[in-house]
Enzyme design. Sequence first.
Site, PDB file in Angstrom:
ATOM      1  CG  ASP A 295       0.032   6.982  -1.221  1.00 35.52           C
ATOM      2  OD1 ASP A 295      -1.101   7.418  -1.467  1.00 35.52           O
ATOM      3  OD2 ASP A 295       0.946   7.694  -0.765  1.00 35.52           O
TER       4      ASP A 295
ATOM      5  CD  GLU B 185      -3.481   4.316  -1.452  1.00 37.16           C
ATOM      6  OE1 GLU B 185      -3.663   5.539  -1.643  1.00 37.16           O
ATOM      7  OE2 GLU B 185      -3.173   3.837  -0.339  1.00 37.16           O
TER       8      GLU B 185
ATOM      9  CD  GLU C  68      -2.220   1.378   2.856  1.00 32.59           C
ATOM     10  OE1 GLU C  68      -2.491   2.522   3.268  1.00 32.59           O
ATOM     11  OE2 GLU C  68      -2.311   0.357   3.569  1.00 32.59           O
TER      12      GLU C  68
ATOM     13  CG  ASP D 251      -5.785   1.592   3.211  1.00 35.06           C
ATOM     14  OD1 ASP D 251      -5.639   2.716   2.703  1.00 35.06           O
ATOM     15  OD2 ASP D 251      -5.958   1.400   4.434  1.00 35.06           O
TER      16      ASP D 251
END
Length: 234
Positions: A38, A110, A34, A107
């Site tokens: 991101d 990502e 994650e 989440d």
Amino acid sequence: MAGCTLGHRFADPALLATALRHRSAGAPHNERLEFLGDAVLALLVAEALHQRWPQADEGALTRARSALVRESHLAEIARRLALGERLVLGPGEMKSGGRHRDSILADALEAVVGAIYLDGGLEACRASVLPWFESGLSAMPAGKAGKDPKTRLQEWLQARQWPRPEYTLVEARGPDHARFFRVRAGAGEPPLEVEGEGASLRHAEQASAEALLAALEARHPKRGHAAGTEPPPG
């Protein structure tokens, strides 16, 4: 084949399995992926906006990127990709409806981006991930990413040197995976109040701000006067 519905065929399916494993299910879980995803996602979206909007300034690009990578939008994409159905969760999260929660879905999305990046590199990631955002990119007027309703309402009030709006939670009900919120927004001289609804507190506040701004603008038309001034009474 693992990952085909995502637009990427994983050479290492274990990466996808880790991306879809929430920390509540134990290690290995998706938090490191994650973190990586991101950063990769921010780059890909920024790159796409930079290419599509050659005349846009930094402020417009920043607002557009923020809108595209906000939690609620990522969760919406995750639902379209049916990620919730594939998440591995611990018993507690399962019982509380975690596979439907925006934060967990965003989440996971990502983390999947991070997994695709590690599995295939940046080009493969770009080819797989950007189509997920195409409808959002296309819906934005080029170079003119709008400010959110709460910001626009605040600026409208500030231009008249009026107090900040007040938001009051009127109702919150429903299970975690199907929440409903109603918020009352109030502002203006004399005060005006309207209500807005949404699937999250934030969405309900934005809806109430949008409705309140429309009502205030209807009550106080410019009538040819400069922005930030009020027409004479009567």
